[in-house]
Design a protein around this motif. Structure first.
Motif, PDB file in Angstrom:
ATOM      1  N   ARG A 199       0.824  -1.215   0.000  1.00 60.32           N
ATOM      2  CA  ARG A 199       0.000   0.000   0.000  1.00 60.32           C
ATOM      3  C   ARG A 199       0.856   1.262   0.000  1.00 60.32           C
ATOM      4  O   ARG A 199       0.535   2.260   0.633  1.00 60.32           O
ATOM      5  N   GLY A 200       1.969   1.201  -0.729  1.00 56.94           N
ATOM      6  CA  GLY A 200       2.778   2.389  -0.951  1.00 56.94           C
ATOM      7  C   GLY A 200       3.928   2.582   0.003  1.00 56.94           C
ATOM      8  O   GLY A 200       4.640   3.586  -0.079  1.00 56.94           O
ATOM      9  N   LEU A 201       4.167   1.645   0.902  1.00 58.51           N
ATOM     10  CA  LEU A 201       5.238   1.778   1.880  1.00 58.51           C
ATOM     11  C   LEU A 201       6.565   1.313   1.281  1.00 58.51           C
ATOM     12  O   LEU A 201       6.695   0.176   0.824  1.00 58.51           O
ATOM     13  N   ALA A 202       7.570   2.205   1.266  1.00 59.45           N
ATOM     14  CA  ALA A 202       8.864   1.908   0.652  1.00 59.45           C
ATOM     15  C   ALA A 202       9.970   1.902   1.699  1.00 59.45           C
ATOM     16  O   ALA A 202       9.963   2.724   2.621  1.00 59.45           O
ATOM     17  N   PHE A 203      10.918   0.986   1.547  1.00 57.33           N
ATOM     18  CA  PHE A 203      12.067   0.881   2.438  1.00 57.33           C
ATOM     19  C   PHE A 203      13.362   0.903   1.638  1.00 57.33           C
ATOM     20  O   PHE A 203      13.385   0.531   0.462  1.00 57.33           O
ATOM     21  N   GLU A 204      14.417   1.324   2.280  1.00 57.16           N
ATOM     22  CA  GLU A 204      15.761   1.119   1.733  1.00 57.16           C
ATOM     23  C   GLU A 204      16.756   1.064   2.878  1.00 57.16           C
ATOM     24  O   GLU A 204      16.625   1.794   3.861  1.00 57.16           O
ATOM     25  N   ARG A 205      17.712   0.162   2.748  1.00 57.96           N
ATOM     26  CA  ARG A 205      18.751  -0.001   3.761  1.00 57.96           C
ATOM     27  C   ARG A 205      20.114   0.004   3.075  1.00 57.96           C
ATOM     28  O   ARG A 205      20.469  -0.939   2.378  1.00 57.96           O
ATOM     29  N   GLY A 206      20.838   1.102   3.236  1.00 48.96           N
ATOM     30  CA  GLY A 206      22.183   1.196   2.684  1.00 48.96           C
ATOM     31  C   GLY A 206      22.233   1.277   1.177  1.00 48.96           C
ATOM     32  O   GLY A 206      23.283   1.021   0.585  1.00 48.96           O
ATOM     33  N   ALA A 216       9.505   5.301   3.702  1.00 42.85           N
ATOM     34  CA  ALA A 216       8.851   6.454   3.078  1.00 42.85           C
ATOM     35  C   ALA A 216       7.482   6.084   2.536  1.00 42.85           C
ATOM     36  O   ALA A 216       7.185   4.914   2.269  1.00 42.85           O
ATOM     37  N   ALA A 217       6.662   7.111   2.366  1.00 41.91           N
ATOM     38  CA  ALA A 217       5.354   6.975   1.725  1.00 41.91           C
ATOM     39  C   ALA A 217       5.102   8.236   0.915  1.00 41.91           C
ATOM     40  O   ALA A 217       5.581   9.324   1.267  1.00 41.91           O
ATOM     41  N   ILE A 229       7.386  11.542   1.964  1.00 42.99           N
ATOM     42  CA  ILE A 229       7.927  11.800   3.295  1.00 42.99           C
ATOM     43  C   ILE A 229       8.668  10.556   3.758  1.00 42.99           C
ATOM     44  O   ILE A 229       8.210   9.431   3.538  1.00 42.99           O
ATOM     45  N   SER A 230       9.804  10.746   4.409  1.00 42.03           N
ATOM     46  CA  SER A 230      10.546   9.591   4.913  1.00 42.03           C
ATOM     47  C   SER A 230      11.069   9.836   6.317  1.00 42.03           C
ATOM     48  O   SER A 230      11.268  10.975   6.739  1.00 42.03           O
ATOM     49  N   ALA A 243       6.834   2.753  10.738  1.00 43.40           N
ATOM     50  CA  ALA A 243       6.240   2.824   9.401  1.00 43.40           C
ATOM     51  C   ALA A 243       4.814   3.350   9.393  1.00 43.40           C
ATOM     52  O   ALA A 243       4.457   4.160   8.536  1.00 43.40           O
ATOM     53  N   PRO A 244       3.938   2.923  10.345  1.00 42.80           N
ATOM     54  CA  PRO A 244       2.563   3.456  10.321  1.00 42.80           C
ATOM     55  C   PRO A 244       2.512   4.976  10.493  1.00 42.80           C
ATOM     56  O   PRO A 244       1.619   5.629   9.952  1.00 42.80           O
ATOM     57  N   LEU A 245       3.461   5.546  11.224  1.00 43.19           N
ATOM     58  CA  LEU A 245       3.491   6.998  11.417  1.00 43.19           C
ATOM     59  C   LEU A 245       3.797   7.717  10.108  1.00 43.19           C
ATOM     60  O   LEU A 245       3.248   8.794   9.833  1.00 43.19           O
ATOM     61  N   VAL A 246       4.671   7.121   9.286  1.00 44.79           N
ATOM     62  CA  VAL A 246       5.006   7.716   7.990  1.00 44.79           C
ATOM     63  C   VAL A 246       3.802   7.667   7.062  1.00 44.79           C
ATOM     64  O   VAL A 246       3.485   8.643   6.370  1.00 44.79           O
ATOM     65  N   VAL A 247       3.137   6.528   7.020  1.00 47.62           N
ATOM     66  CA  VAL A 247       1.947   6.384   6.180  1.00 47.62           C
ATOM     67  C   VAL A 247       0.886   7.399   6.583  1.00 47.62           C
ATOM     68  O   VAL A 247       0.269   8.053   5.735  1.00 47.62           O
ATOM     69  N   ASP A 248       0.678   7.545   7.885  1.00 47.08           N
ATOM     70  CA  ASP A 248      -0.349   8.463   8.371  1.00 47.08           C
ATOM     71  C   ASP A 248       0.016   9.920   8.058  1.00 47.08           C
ATOM     72  O   ASP A 248      -0.842  10.706   7.659  1.00 47.08           O
ATOM     73  N   ALA A 249       1.300  10.271   8.211  1.00 45.97           N
ATOM     74  CA  ALA A 249       1.737  11.635   7.908  1.00 45.97           C
ATOM     75  C   ALA A 249       1.564  11.948   6.429  1.00 45.97           C
ATOM     76  O   ALA A 249       1.135  13.051   6.051  1.00 45.97           O
ATOM     77  N   ALA A 250       1.899  10.986   5.565  1.00 48.48           N
ATOM     78  CA  ALA A 250       1.752  11.197   4.114  1.00 48.48           C
ATOM     79  C   ALA A 250       0.281  11.373   3.746  1.00 48.48           C
ATOM     80  O   ALA A 250      -0.065  12.210   2.910  1.00 48.48           O
TER      81      ALA A 250
END
Length: 296
Positions: A199-206, A216-217, A229-230, A243-250
């Motif tokens: 549902r649009g949630l993106a991650f990246e590590r290094g 980010a979302a 926003i990330s 992660a839920p906080l990022v989704v909610d902020a976006a």
């Protein structure tokens, strides 16, 4: 008489310490924003520049009118011209203003660095950065850029574009920045599909910078994504909890920038946006981490 007339005036050097020209004073104020903070109060500016408060206020007002600075309830920040946007997209300032309180709240809740960015060609362009103690160790800056395919910010936006658009934007410029960066368009399409399934949630590590991880979302409007926003942390940090906080902020930023987004007459593309925030149970279902901590 001759001896008296030869005595130097003790006040002359002190007078010369204060810049006399308007250009010098404006430069002092603009330099106060460079690399040290993205948001300053009037008192911060006066203290940093050693200008009288009334003088600083008058020049700040002029810089705001000319779009060199923005002014919101959270203080002064770099404006459209200072960020190098020129006349390319006047809505960027509006996006920053709509997102500013959400970025601030997100940083307060998590203590992490918060980014706001837009897609510009094959890059993400950083519109804002709000940070805590970790901010100095994150090599991003307001007005800076990074390859979109190597960042959670960029992938969150790319996931909502048509595959042909993605290939046109990043297909020729895709390359590895680190050993973990996606290095070919096929793998990128697979990752963007996984982001849509989350549902649009993106991650990246290094992937963009070693030892740094992001979640980010995208901020989405009637015609698709407009920004993202990330949250940024150490690569070892478990980002699934925030992660839920990022989704909610976006989502809140989307509604702030597009107040009628939830109306029945919104566009077909906007209708596919999430209609409610994520519950903990939903997040646990969607987020799975491999044994090596890799999100790909």
């Amino acid at each position: 008489m001759t001896a008296l007339s030869a005595e130097p005036e003790p006040t002359t050097p002190a007078r010369r310490e204060l810049p006399l020209s308007m250009v010098e004073r404006m430069t002092l104020i603009m330099d106060a924003f460079g690399g040290r903070s993205t948001r300053l109060t009037l008192e911060d500016v006066a203290r940093s520049t050693h200008l009288p408060r009334s003088t600083a206020h008058r020049i700040l007002d002029q810089l705001v009118r000319l779009d060199w600075l923005d002014h919101t309830s959270f203080g002064y920040s770099l404006g459209r011209r200072a960020l190098g946007l020129g006349g390319r997209n006047g809505s960027h300032g509006e996006i920053r203003e709509a997102a500013a309180p959400l970025l601030h709240n997100l940083q307060i809740k998590t203590g992490m660095v918060v980014h706001l960015a837009v897609l510009d060609g094959s890059d993400v362009f950083y519109l804002d950065k709000v940070g805590g103690r970790f901010a100095l160790s994150v090599p991003s800056r307001v007005g800076g850029r990074a390859p979109a395919h190597s960042t959670a910010l960029g992938k969150a936006i790319l996931a909502w574009l048509e595959p042909e658009q993605v290939e046109a934007l990043v297909g020729r410029s895709i390359s590895r920045l680190t050993s973990r960066t996606i290095g070919d368009i096929g793998t990128l399409h697979q990752e963007l599909n996984r982001i849509r399934q989350r549902r649009g949630l993106a991650f990246e590590r290094g992937e963009c910078f070693p030892n740094i991880a992001c979640v980010a979302a995208a901020i989405r409007g009637h015609e698709g994504p407009v920004a993202s926003i990330s949250l940024v942390g150490d690569a070892r940090m478990p980002l699934e909890k925030v992660a839920p906080l990022v989704v909610d902020a976006a989502r809140q930023a989307s509604l702030a920038f597009f107040p009628d987004l939830d109306s029945p007459r919104r566009s077909r593309r906007a209708r596919s946006a999430p209609d409610r925030t994520w519950s903990s149970e939903s997040m646990n279902r969607f987020l799975t981490v491999g044994q090596d901590g890799d999100w790909l």
